[in-house]
Design a protein around this motif. Sequence first.
Motif, PDB file in Angstrom:
ATOM      1  N   GLU A   1       0.718  -1.401  -0.073  1.00  0.00           N
ATOM      2  CA  GLU A   1      -0.024  -0.058  -0.021  1.00  0.00           C
ATOM      3  C   GLU A   1       1.390   1.194  -0.469  1.00  0.00           C
ATOM      4  O   GLU A   1       0.525   2.112  -0.598  1.00  0.00           O
ATOM      5  CB  GLU A   1      -0.615   0.035   1.097  1.00  0.00           C
ATOM      6  N   ILE A   2       1.984   1.060   0.955  1.00  0.00           N
ATOM      7  CA  ILE A   2       2.657   2.376   0.614  1.00  0.00           C
ATOM      8  C   ILE A   2       3.795   3.083  -0.458  1.00  0.00           C
ATOM      9  O   ILE A   2       3.545   3.561  -0.875  1.00  0.00           O
ATOM     10  CB  ILE A   2       3.482   2.466   2.234  1.00  0.00           C
ATOM     11  N   GLY A   3       3.972   1.412  -0.687  1.00  0.00           N
ATOM     12  CA  GLY A   3       5.253   1.780  -1.549  1.00  0.00           C
ATOM     13  C   GLY A   3       5.218   0.939  -3.089  1.00  0.00           C
ATOM     14  O   GLY A   3       5.776   1.489  -3.993  1.00  0.00           O
TER      15      GLY A   3
ATOM     16  N   PHE B   1      10.647   1.919  -3.845  1.00  0.00           N
ATOM     17  CA  PHE B   1      11.065   3.161  -3.052  1.00  0.00           C
ATOM     18  C   PHE B   1      11.770   3.604  -4.350  1.00  0.00           C
ATOM     19  O   PHE B   1      13.144   3.630  -5.038  1.00  0.00           O
ATOM     20  CB  PHE B   1      11.768   3.923  -1.966  1.00  0.00           C
TER      21      PHE B   1
ATOM     22  N   GLU C   1      16.307   9.974  -4.107  1.00  0.00           N
ATOM     23  CA  GLU C   1      16.403  11.022  -4.876  1.00  0.00           C
ATOM     24  C   GLU C   1      17.027  11.388  -5.816  1.00  0.00           C
ATOM     25  O   GLU C   1      18.642  10.416  -5.880  1.00  0.00           O
ATOM     26  CB  GLU C   1      16.362  12.070  -3.821  1.00  0.00           C
TER      27      GLU C   1
ATOM     28  N   ASP D   1      12.455   8.984  -1.742  1.00  0.00           N
ATOM     29  CA  ASP D   1      11.256   9.382  -2.071  1.00  0.00           C
ATOM     30  C   ASP D   1      10.532   8.797  -1.656  1.00  0.00           C
ATOM     31  O   ASP D   1       9.251   8.188  -2.259  1.00  0.00           O
ATOM     32  CB  ASP D   1      11.083  10.654  -3.458  1.00  0.00           C
ATOM     33  N   ALA D   2      10.003   8.671  -0.457  1.00  0.00           N
ATOM     34  CA  ALA D   2       9.016   8.092   0.514  1.00  0.00           C
ATOM     35  C   ALA D   2       7.812   8.371   1.290  1.00  0.00           C
ATOM     36  O   ALA D   2       8.414   8.993   1.614  1.00  0.00           O
ATOM     37  CB  ALA D   2       9.637   6.586   0.339  1.00  0.00           C
ATOM     38  N   LYS D   3       6.744   8.123   1.499  1.00  0.00           N
ATOM     39  CA  LYS D   3       5.729   8.226   2.054  1.00  0.00           C
ATOM     40  C   LYS D   3       6.184   7.684   3.074  1.00  0.00           C
ATOM     41  O   LYS D   3       6.736   6.385   3.421  1.00  0.00           O
ATOM     42  CB  LYS D   3       4.462   8.231   1.860  1.00  0.00           C
ATOM     43  N   PRO D   4       6.156   8.420   4.922  1.00  0.00           N
ATOM     44  CA  PRO D   4       6.102   8.218   5.690  1.00  0.00           C
ATOM     45  C   PRO D   4       5.857   7.106   6.548  1.00  0.00           C
ATOM     46  O   PRO D   4       3.973   6.887   5.698  1.00  0.00           O
ATOM     47  CB  PRO D   4       6.364   9.308   7.074  1.00  0.00           C
TER      48      PRO D   4
ATOM     49  N   GLU E   1       3.295   8.776  10.962  1.00  0.00           N
ATOM     50  CA  GLU E   1       3.147  10.097  11.751  1.00  0.00           C
ATOM     51  C   GLU E   1       4.613  10.480  11.969  1.00  0.00           C
ATOM     52  O   GLU E   1       4.528  10.156  13.049  1.00  0.00           O
ATOM     53  CB  GLU E   1       2.426  10.683  11.724  1.00  0.00           C
TER      54      GLU E   1
END
Length: 146
Positions: free
Chosen positions: A29-31, A44, A47, A129-132, A135
């Motif tokens: 879901e995240i990556g 991922f 950068e 460049d990946a969403k955490p 939080e």
Amino acid sequence: MKLITTLALAAGIALGGIGMASAQELVNEIGGVTIEGNSKVNMFKPEKDQSNIQRNFQKQPPLIPHSIKGYNITQNFNKCMDCHSRDRAEETGATKVAKSHYLDREDNKLKNISPRRYFCMQCHVPQFDAKPLVENTYKPATKKGE
């Protein structure tokens, strides 16, 4: 007694399998990972090369501000040292390896990088460049006197 141990082991494996499936779903879901057969797609995107990345706390190992794809570190060769060694850093414009990396456990100076500091990616990682995953509300502490 053997039956209880066997049942406990089977339950642990079953529960571990459930946990692994959930973890894999979260990673997908995240990556956006897709696995087709035995081939894996990079999770991922690294950068692009950039200037030095600001550290969040004192003594934090610097992040690697460039791609390290294809960099090999073996017991006989360390690709990072092509640019970051004391002898080459000025010529290449790379950050020089810290003096602490040339000390043994008793703080004796060594001619070459210490074996315990030789595998750079034990501490240094590239920026991605990946969403955490969770939080993050971390705020670095202010320096003394600020």
